[in-house]
Design an enzyme around this catalytic site. Structure first.
Site, PDB file in Angstrom:
ATOM      1  N   ALA A  66     -62.082 -25.485 -23.635  1.00 28.04           N
ATOM      2  CA  ALA A  66     -63.447 -25.568 -23.119  1.00 28.04           C
ATOM      3  C   ALA A  66     -64.385 -25.485 -24.325  1.00 28.04           C
ATOM      4  O   ALA A  66     -64.001 -25.015 -25.400  1.00 28.04           O
ATOM      5  CB  ALA A  66     -63.694 -24.430 -22.154  1.00 28.04           C
ATOM      6  N   GLY A 109     -58.405 -24.540 -22.452  1.00 22.15           N
ATOM      7  CA  GLY A 109     -58.609 -25.502 -21.366  1.00 22.15           C
ATOM      8  C   GLY A 109     -57.902 -26.835 -21.590  1.00 22.15           C
ATOM      9  O   GLY A 109     -57.559 -27.517 -20.619  1.00 22.15           O
ATOM     10  N   GLU A 112     -54.510 -26.158 -20.429  1.00 27.24           N
ATOM     11  CA  GLU A 112     -54.565 -25.954 -18.972  1.00 27.24           C
ATOM     12  C   GLU A 112     -54.698 -27.288 -18.235  1.00 27.24           C
ATOM     13  O   GLU A 112     -54.077 -27.513 -17.201  1.00 27.24           O
ATOM     14  CB  GLU A 112     -55.724 -25.023 -18.631  1.00 27.24           C
ATOM     15  CG  GLU A 112     -55.492 -23.627 -19.186  1.00 27.24           C
ATOM     16  CD  GLU A 112     -56.673 -22.717 -18.981  1.00 27.24           C
ATOM     17  OE1 GLU A 112     -57.680 -22.887 -19.719  1.00 27.24           O
ATOM     18  OE2 GLU A 112     -56.627 -21.853 -18.095  1.00 27.24           O
ATOM     19  N   GLU A 132     -57.443 -17.804 -25.842  1.00 25.82           N
ATOM     20  CA  GLU A 132     -58.638 -17.149 -25.295  1.00 25.82           C
ATOM     21  C   GLU A 132     -58.767 -15.697 -25.732  1.00 25.82           C
ATOM     22  O   GLU A 132     -59.870 -15.205 -25.964  1.00 25.82           O
ATOM     23  CB  GLU A 132     -58.640 -17.236 -23.760  1.00 25.82           C
ATOM     24  CG  GLU A 132     -59.054 -18.588 -23.209  1.00 25.82           C
ATOM     25  CD  GLU A 132     -57.927 -19.600 -23.085  1.00 25.82           C
ATOM     26  OE1 GLU A 132     -56.841 -19.354 -23.649  1.00 25.82           O
ATOM     27  OE2 GLU A 132     -58.120 -20.633 -22.415  1.00 25.82           O
TER      28      GLU A 132
HETATM   29  N1  CAA Z   1     -65.390 -25.680 -28.498  1.00 28.15           N
HETATM   30  C1  CAA Z   1     -66.408 -26.143 -29.242  1.00 28.15           C
HETATM   31  N2  CAA Z   1     -66.241 -26.647 -30.476  1.00 28.15           N
HETATM   32  C2  CAA Z   1     -64.993 -26.701 -30.976  1.00 28.15           C
HETATM   33  C3  CAA Z   1     -63.887 -26.245 -30.254  1.00 28.15           C
HETATM   34  C4  CAA Z   1     -64.125 -25.715 -28.951  1.00 28.15           C
HETATM   35  N3  CAA Z   1     -63.129 -25.282 -28.175  1.00 28.15           N
HETATM   36  N4  CAA Z   1     -62.786 -26.424 -31.008  1.00 28.15           N
HETATM   37  C5  CAA Z   1     -63.183 -26.998 -32.162  1.00 28.15           C
HETATM   38  N5  CAA Z   1     -64.525 -27.148 -32.146  1.00 28.15           N
HETATM   39  C6  CAA Z   1     -65.372 -27.699 -33.209  1.00 28.15           C
HETATM   40  C7  CAA Z   1     -65.543 -26.714 -34.336  1.00 28.15           C
HETATM   41  O1  CAA Z   1     -66.538 -25.778 -34.012  1.00 28.15           O
HETATM   42  C8  CAA Z   1     -65.926 -27.637 -35.449  1.00 28.15           C
HETATM   43  O2  CAA Z   1     -67.286 -27.984 -35.297  1.00 28.15           O
HETATM   44  P1  CAA Z   1     -68.325 -27.949 -36.569  1.00 28.15           P
HETATM   45  O3  CAA Z   1     -67.841 -29.087 -37.430  1.00 28.15           O
HETATM   46  O4  CAA Z   1     -69.637 -28.188 -35.921  1.00 28.15           O
HETATM   47  O5  CAA Z   1     -68.145 -26.618 -37.202  1.00 28.15           O
HETATM   48  C9  CAA Z   1     -65.102 -28.886 -35.181  1.00 28.15           C
HETATM   49  O6  CAA Z   1     -64.726 -28.811 -33.812  1.00 28.15           O
HETATM   50  C10 CAA Z   1     -63.841 -28.976 -36.007  1.00 28.15           C
HETATM   51  O7  CAA Z   1     -63.108 -27.777 -35.816  1.00 28.15           O
HETATM   52  P2  CAA Z   1     -62.525 -26.894 -37.016  1.00 28.15           P
HETATM   53  O8  CAA Z   1     -63.397 -27.020 -38.215  1.00 28.15           O
HETATM   54  O9  CAA Z   1     -62.291 -25.494 -36.482  1.00 28.15           O
HETATM   55  O10 CAA Z   1     -61.148 -27.653 -37.272  1.00 28.15           O
HETATM   56  P3  CAA Z   1     -59.772 -27.038 -37.843  1.00 28.15           P
HETATM   57  O11 CAA Z   1     -58.901 -28.219 -38.099  1.00 28.15           O
HETATM   58  O12 CAA Z   1     -60.025 -26.071 -38.935  1.00 28.15           O
HETATM   59  O13 CAA Z   1     -59.170 -26.187 -36.603  1.00 28.15           O
HETATM   60  C11 CAA Z   1     -58.618 -25.777 -34.289  1.00 28.15           C
HETATM   61  C12 CAA Z   1     -58.804 -26.817 -35.410  1.00 28.15           C
HETATM   62  C13 CAA Z   1     -57.403 -24.882 -34.581  1.00 28.15           C
HETATM   63  C14 CAA Z   1     -58.394 -26.551 -32.995  1.00 28.15           C
HETATM   64  C15 CAA Z   1     -59.868 -24.888 -34.199  1.00 28.15           C
HETATM   65  O14 CAA Z   1     -60.994 -25.743 -34.074  1.00 28.15           O
HETATM   66  C16 CAA Z   1     -59.890 -23.949 -33.041  1.00 28.15           C
HETATM   67  O15 CAA Z   1     -59.282 -22.888 -33.088  1.00 28.15           O
HETATM   68  N6  CAA Z   1     -60.641 -24.278 -31.956  1.00 28.15           N
HETATM   69  C17 CAA Z   1     -60.857 -23.423 -30.818  1.00 28.15           C
HETATM   70  C18 CAA Z   1     -59.606 -23.288 -29.954  1.00 28.15           C
HETATM   71  C19 CAA Z   1     -59.845 -22.333 -28.823  1.00 28.15           C
HETATM   72  O16 CAA Z   1     -60.077 -21.152 -28.995  1.00 28.15           O
HETATM   73  N7  CAA Z   1     -59.779 -22.842 -27.559  1.00 28.15           N
HETATM   74  C20 CAA Z   1     -59.984 -22.073 -26.361  1.00 28.15           C
HETATM   75  C21 CAA Z   1     -61.369 -22.281 -25.867  1.00 28.15           C
HETATM   76  S1  CAA Z   1     -61.791 -21.177 -24.527  1.00 28.15           S
HETATM   77  C22 CAA Z   1     -61.181 -21.943 -23.152  1.00 28.15           C
HETATM   78  O17 CAA Z   1     -60.673 -23.028 -23.207  1.00 28.15           O
HETATM   79  C23 CAA Z   1     -61.368 -21.162 -21.885  1.00 28.15           C
HETATM   80  C24 CAA Z   1     -60.705 -21.736 -20.710  1.00 28.15           C
HETATM   81  O18 CAA Z   1     -59.771 -21.199 -20.160  1.00 28.15           O
HETATM   82  C25 CAA Z   1     -61.163 -22.997 -20.147  1.00 28.15           C
END
Ligand code: CAA
Length: 258
Positions: A66, A109, A112, A132
């Site tokens: 998400a 998500g 999921e 999460e």
């Molecule tokens: N939401 C919003 N933006 C996100 C995102 C997310 N879930 N995942 C990545 N992005 C964005 C980053 O913020 C970044 O944006 P900026 O360039 O503006 O800073 C861009 O995508 C590139 O990401 P990274 O620089 O972090 O890329 P990376 O290669 O270093 O890492 C990654 C990749 C491991 C996927 C890392 O981005 C990450 O950990 N993302 C979040 C994963 C996460 O925690 N997901 C769970 C979300 S909560 C959820 O989903 C709740 C639910 O049950 C529905």
């Protein structure tokens, strides 16, 4: 199809290929993207040209969850009032079979959503996780419920409590995905299977999908009864008659979706 901001949709024979298109945000699933996904999957479900759906991302990310930036400042009453994430479940009401083709990250998500699909194929670089807990929250799109059904309690707890990712091979060993494919072949390989599925009778495919998915909601006794009723209902179709006649007459069946 209408033009979309967050997804691309293309027709590949009898298959609709949906590709998430937010590459700069790792295909984070913002509200707008989920609205578009719900709209297009409903449209495809009602269109007789299509027999199945493939959902994919890009080679780096299926979807990284998400959209954290959208959620960041929300309060409990806000998320409760808007019933945040509830509409994601719409995907499970689609009657046509859906295959997720996962390259790269399928997190939160994103994972999921893949688990809501009927089959998951993974590229060799796929990484699945429910991180999460690292954000101070928990999965909210059925992750805890579907993961335990897919892999059992110990592994579901391990994945969700640690937030650590598992790779494609581990996902295959756990039975979460049914095939691991080289990254650059994944979409083509998935489309081939989707095309095969789409070549059969649509009402029959819908009954198979519904009956198997029902097993996650009800017990064995009710499930077997449910299946038998669905089996009987195929005798109300032209395609059941055609399939059996074709076998007996040693010819290829010709499906009419009736
Ligand atoms: N939401 C919003 N933006 C996100 C995102 C997310 N879930 N995942 C990545 N992005 C964005 C980053 O913020 C970044 O944006 P900026 O360039 O503006 O800073 C861009 O995508 C590139 O990401 P990274 O620089 O972090 O890329 P990376 O290669 O270093 O890492 C990654 C990749 C491991 C996927 C890392 O981005 C990450 O950990 N993302 C979040 C994963 C996460 O925690 N997901 C769970 C979300 S909560 C959820 O989903 C709740 C639910 O049950 C529905």
């Amino acid at each position: 199809f209408s033009t979309y901001n967050f997804i691309n949709v293309t027709q590949k024979g009898k298959v609709a290929l949906i590709q998430f298109n937010r590459p700069k945000a790792m295909n984070a699933l913002c509200d707008g993207l989920i609205k578009e996904l719900n709209q297009v999957t409903q449209e495809i479900d009602g269109n007789p040209e299509y027999g199945s759906i493939v959902i994919t991302g890009n080679e780096k990310a299926f979807a990284a969850g998400a959209d954290i930036k959208e959620m960041q400042d929300k309060s409990f009453p806000q998320v409760q009032n808007i019933q945040m994430l509830a509409s994601w479940e719409n995907l499970t009401n689609i009657k046509k079979p859906i295959i997720a083709a996962v390259n790269g990250y399928a997190l939160g998500g994103g994972f999921e959503l893949a688990m809501m699909c009927d089959i998951i194929y993974a590229g060799e670089n796929a990484k699945f996780g429910l991180p999460e807990t690292t954000l101070g929250t928990i999965p909210g799109c059925g992750g805890t419920q579907r993961l335990i059904r897919a892999v059992g309690k110990s592994k579901a707890m391990e994945i969700t409590l640690t937030g650590e990712f598992i790779d494609a091979q581990t996902a295959l060993n756990y039975g979460l995905v049914s095939k691991v494919v080289p990254v650059s072949n994944l979409v083509d390989e998935t489309l081939k299977v989707a095309e095969k599925i789409a070549s059969f009778s649509k009402p029959v495919a819908a009954l198979i999908k519904d009956t198997i998915n029902e097993a996650e909601n009800i017990g064995l006794r009710e499930g077997v009864k449910y299946e038998r009723k669905a089996f009987y209902s195929t005798f109300a179709t032209q395609d059941r008659k055609e399939g059996m006649s074709a076998f007996v007459e040693k010819r290829k069946p010709s499906w009419t979706d009736n």
